[in-house]
Design a protein around this motif. Sequence first.
Motif, PDB file in Angstrom:
ATOM      1  N   LYS A 182       0.863  -1.181   0.000  1.00  0.00           N
ATOM      2  CA  LYS A 182       0.000   0.000   0.000  1.00  0.00           C
ATOM      3  C   LYS A 182       0.904   1.237   0.000  1.00  0.00           C
ATOM      4  CE  LYS A 182      -3.880   1.522   2.945  1.00  0.00           C
ATOM      5  NZ  LYS A 182      -3.814   2.874   3.049  1.00  0.00           N
ATOM      6  N   ARG A 225      -7.656   0.116  -7.610  1.00  0.00           N
ATOM      7  CA  ARG A 225      -6.479  -0.143  -6.770  1.00  0.00           C
ATOM      8  C   ARG A 225      -5.518   1.042  -6.703  1.00  0.00           C
ATOM      9  NH1 ARG A 225      -4.230  -5.213  -9.949  1.00  0.00           N
ATOM     10  NH2 ARG A 225      -4.702  -3.708 -11.601  1.00  0.00           N
ATOM     11  N   THR A 227      -4.628   5.500  -7.619  1.00  0.00           N
ATOM     12  CA  THR A 227      -5.004   6.841  -8.070  1.00  0.00           C
ATOM     13  C   THR A 227      -3.808   7.359  -8.876  1.00  0.00           C
ATOM     14  OG1 THR A 227      -5.709   9.041  -7.394  1.00  0.00           O
ATOM     15  CG2 THR A 227      -4.303   7.872  -5.841  1.00  0.00           C
ATOM     16  N   LYS A 248      -3.415   2.252  -3.601  1.00  0.00           N
ATOM     17  CA  LYS A 248      -4.236   2.586  -2.412  1.00  0.00           C
ATOM     18  C   LYS A 248      -4.143   1.500  -1.354  1.00  0.00           C
ATOM     19  CE  LYS A 248      -7.856   4.755  -5.143  1.00  0.00           C
ATOM     20  NZ  LYS A 248      -9.232   4.506  -5.531  1.00  0.00           N
TER      21      LYS A 248
END
Length: 248
Positions: A182, A225, A227, A248
């Motif tokens: 992440k 998933r 941006t 993300k």
Amino acid sequence: MTEQQQASVPPKGVRRPAPGPKWMATDLYTLSHLDPPTAHNSAILKSTLANSLDQDLPAIYSSRAFAKFLALQAKAIDTKHCLEVGTLGGFASIWLASENPNLKVTTLEYNPHHVEVARENIANAGLSDRITVHVGPAMETLSAVLSDIDAGRLPKFDMVYVDADKENNWNYFDAAIKGCRKGAVVIVDNVVQGGLIASEDKPIDYPEYVAGARKVIENAGKDERVTATVIQTVGEGSHDGFLFAVVK
Ligand SMILES: C[S@@+](CC[C@H](N)C(=O)[O-])C[C@H]1O[C@@H](n2cnc3c(N)ncnc32)[C@H](O)[C@@H]1O
């Protein structure tokens, strides 16, 4: 439009317009101040490019300012493991690892001659323990690397740099995200193609590069998933740009 401006408009369908003199001068000026010959890795990077040229590798390495941007981006997010798709002579990999002493690079290349030269350059830079080159079509080697991540033999990617066969941009992006932590950053180079991505002009060569750029932009825009944004660039690397996505 003045005559001079008209003369500088590239013909229709050109993906890589000749770099404008002001773009080149700006790169040379900024590099001379921010990346002088006294920089800690300057000699290594210079000999990497010279050796690659001597051994007939095409001069399609990331531009010098952009390769340093990658290395600084890696530093900014404290990258420990970076994936590069498309090694060539190892220029971007060597930038990444030489600027970040705790960073390991996994880089994928299918051309055996490019691999040989890259390994030589990496060894000359003293970075063989932190840059691993996998030989073979990147979709296959990436799949093996992802299995190693799944099995806990390798850490997840903090950063991914996609710079190989442009028609596979989306395939690499989609697959690499599965190995990302992440907050990881995924950068895809050459997604502007001289502005042809937003033009109805037919590319005079490599139309699949334009199609590959559009596909990764359009799919990333729909992908829950990530941006993402695209930043256009000009300079010694012509008019192009990169997609910058955060997982993300
Ligand atoms: C633009 S160059 C990479 C430049 C490098 N990232 C740098 O900045 O120094 C693209 C490289 O991708 C490699 N390549 C193309 N298709 C590939 C594939 N399917 N699998 C692995 N490598 C591939 C080419 O042989 C070439 O060396």
